[in-house]
Design a protein around this motif. Structure first.
Motif, PDB file in Angstrom:
ATOM      1  N   ILE A  56       0.844  -1.208   0.000  1.00 50.41           N
ATOM      2  CA  ILE A  56       0.000   0.000   0.000  1.00 50.41           C
ATOM      3  C   ILE A  56       0.870   1.244   0.000  1.00 50.41           C
ATOM      4  N   TRP A  57       1.907   1.241   0.823  1.00 46.11           N
ATOM      5  CA  TRP A  57       2.828   2.370   0.901  1.00 46.11           C
ATOM      6  C   TRP A  57       3.492   2.622  -0.458  1.00 46.11           C
ATOM      7  N   ALA A  58       3.919   1.563  -1.132  1.00 43.29           N
ATOM      8  CA  ALA A  58       4.578   1.712  -2.430  1.00 43.29           C
ATOM      9  C   ALA A  58       3.621   2.264  -3.480  1.00 43.29           C
ATOM     10  N   VAL A  59       2.387   1.783  -3.489  1.00 42.85           N
ATOM     11  CA  VAL A  59       1.408   2.258  -4.486  1.00 42.85           C
ATOM     12  C   VAL A  59       1.048   3.717  -4.230  1.00 42.85           C
ATOM     13  N   VAL A  60       0.821   4.080  -2.980  1.00 45.51           N
ATOM     14  CA  VAL A  60       0.490   5.470  -2.652  1.00 45.51           C
ATOM     15  C   VAL A  60       1.658   6.394  -2.990  1.00 45.51           C
ATOM     16  N   SER A  61       2.866   5.955  -2.690  1.00 43.15           N
ATOM     17  CA  SER A  61       4.045   6.749  -3.004  1.00 43.15           C
ATOM     18  C   SER A  61       4.197   6.930  -4.512  1.00 43.15           C
ATOM     19  N   LEU A  62       3.929   5.882  -5.260  1.00 35.51           N
ATOM     20  CA  LEU A  62       3.996   5.963  -6.717  1.00 35.51           C
ATOM     21  C   LEU A  62       2.962   6.938  -7.255  1.00 35.51           C
ATOM     22  N   GLN A  63       1.752   6.883  -6.741  1.00 36.39           N
ATOM     23  CA  GLN A  63       0.708   7.801  -7.188  1.00 36.39           C
ATOM     24  C   GLN A  63       1.052   9.254  -6.839  1.00 36.39           C
ATOM     25  N   ASN A  64       1.620   9.467  -5.652  1.00 36.79           N
ATOM     26  CA  ASN A  64       2.035  10.819  -5.265  1.00 36.79           C
ATOM     27  C   ASN A  64       3.149  11.332  -6.158  1.00 36.79           C
ATOM     28  N   SER A  65       4.051  10.455  -6.531  1.00 34.50           N
ATOM     29  CA  SER A  65       5.149  10.839  -7.416  1.00 34.50           C
ATOM     30  C   SER A  65       4.624  11.237  -8.790  1.00 34.50           C
ATOM     31  N   ARG A  66       3.679  10.466  -9.288  1.00 39.57           N
ATOM     32  CA  ARG A  66       3.080  10.799 -10.592  1.00 39.57           C
ATOM     33  C   ARG A  66       2.326  12.121 -10.530  1.00 39.57           C
ATOM     34  N   ALA A  67       1.599  12.357  -9.447  1.00 40.97           N
ATOM     35  CA  ALA A  67       0.856  13.603  -9.297  1.00 40.97           C
ATOM     36  C   ALA A  67       1.817  14.796  -9.198  1.00 40.97           C
ATOM     37  N   GLU A  68       2.907  14.613  -8.473  1.00 39.62           N
ATOM     38  CA  GLU A  68       3.903  15.688  -8.348  1.00 39.62           C
ATOM     39  C   GLU A  68       4.525  16.024  -9.707  1.00 39.62           C
ATOM     40  N   ARG A  69       4.839  14.994 -10.479  1.00 39.16           N
ATOM     41  CA  ARG A  69       5.404  15.217 -11.811  1.00 39.16           C
ATOM     42  C   ARG A  69       4.408  15.948 -12.712  1.00 39.16           C
ATOM     43  N   ARG A  70       3.126  15.545 -12.634  1.00 40.63           N
ATOM     44  CA  ARG A  70       2.086  16.188 -13.436  1.00 40.63           C
ATOM     45  C   ARG A  70       1.913  17.649 -13.029  1.00 40.63           C
ATOM     46  N   ASN A  71       1.926  17.931 -11.728  1.00 40.06           N
ATOM     47  CA  ASN A  71       1.796  19.302 -11.249  1.00 40.06           C
ATOM     48  C   ASN A  71       2.970  20.161 -11.687  1.00 40.06           C
ATOM     49  N   ASN A  72       4.170  19.600 -11.649  1.00 36.21           N
ATOM     50  CA  ASN A  72       5.338  20.355 -12.093  1.00 36.21           C
ATOM     51  C   ASN A  72       5.253  20.691 -13.572  1.00 36.21           C
ATOM     52  N   LYS A  73       4.728  19.756 -14.385  1.00 36.91           N
ATOM     53  CA  LYS A  73       4.550  20.042 -15.814  1.00 36.91           C
ATOM     54  C   LYS A  73       3.537  21.167 -16.021  1.00 36.91           C
ATOM     55  N   LEU A  74       2.459  21.152 -15.225  1.00 36.99           N
ATOM     56  CA  LEU A  74       1.445  22.204 -15.354  1.00 36.99           C
ATOM     57  C   LEU A  74       1.999  23.559 -14.940  1.00 36.99           C
ATOM     58  N   ILE A  75       2.760  23.584 -13.873  1.00 35.19           N
ATOM     59  CA  ILE A  75       3.353  24.848 -13.419  1.00 35.19           C
ATOM     60  C   ILE A  75       4.326  25.378 -14.455  1.00 35.19           C
ATOM     61  N   LYS A  76       5.128  24.476 -15.019  1.00 36.19           N
ATOM     62  CA  LYS A  76       6.089  24.902 -16.043  1.00 36.19           C
ATOM     63  C   LYS A  76       5.365  25.441 -17.273  1.00 36.19           C
ATOM     64  N   ALA A  77       4.252  24.825 -17.652  1.00 39.04           N
ATOM     65  CA  ALA A  77       3.474  25.277 -18.809  1.00 39.04           C
ATOM     66  C   ALA A  77       2.821  26.624 -18.550  1.00 39.04           C
ATOM     67  N   MET A  78       2.430  26.877 -17.317  1.00 34.05           N
ATOM     68  CA  MET A  78       1.793  28.158 -16.986  1.00 34.05           C
ATOM     69  C   MET A  78       2.795  29.300 -16.978  1.00 34.05           C
ATOM     70  N   ARG A  79       4.049  29.029 -16.705  1.00 31.72           N
ATOM     71  CA  ARG A  79       5.066  30.078 -16.653  1.00 31.72           C
ATOM     72  C   ARG A  79       5.493  30.553 -18.032  1.00 31.72           C
ATOM     73  N   LYS A  80       5.248  29.749 -19.048  1.00 34.49           N
ATOM     74  CA  LYS A  80       5.668  30.119 -20.409  1.00 34.49           C
ATOM     75  C   LYS A  80       4.782  31.167 -21.005  1.00 34.49           C
TER      76      LYS A  80
END
Length: 64
Positions: free
Chosen positions: A40-64
């Motif tokens: 459970i810990w590994a799956v939740v951590s993986l999902q959080n990592s994916r969400a963080e990566r997605r958020n960083n892409k959105l933030i980077k796209a908004m700054r352009k």
């Protein structure tokens, strides 16, 4: 990657470069009772990592 997180939780952390977390997860998953929380810990951590990566892409796209 989610299947790896379920069946081999410590390897999931190793593949993402989290060595100490992988060691702690390996110690937890050695016991049969600890396998379920480790998975459970590994799956939740993986999902959080994916969400963080997605958020960083959105933030980077908004700054352009």
């Amino acid at each position: 990657m989610t299947l790896i997180a379920i069946f081999f939780p410590s390897i999931s952390f190793l593949l993402r470069g989290k060595l100490l977390t992988a060691l702690l997860c390996l110690i937890l998953q050695i016991t049969l009772i600890g396998w379920i929380p480790a998975a459970i810990w590994a799956v939740v951590s993986l999902q959080n990592s994916r969400a963080e990566r997605r958020n960083n892409k959105l933030i980077k796209a908004m700054r352009k």
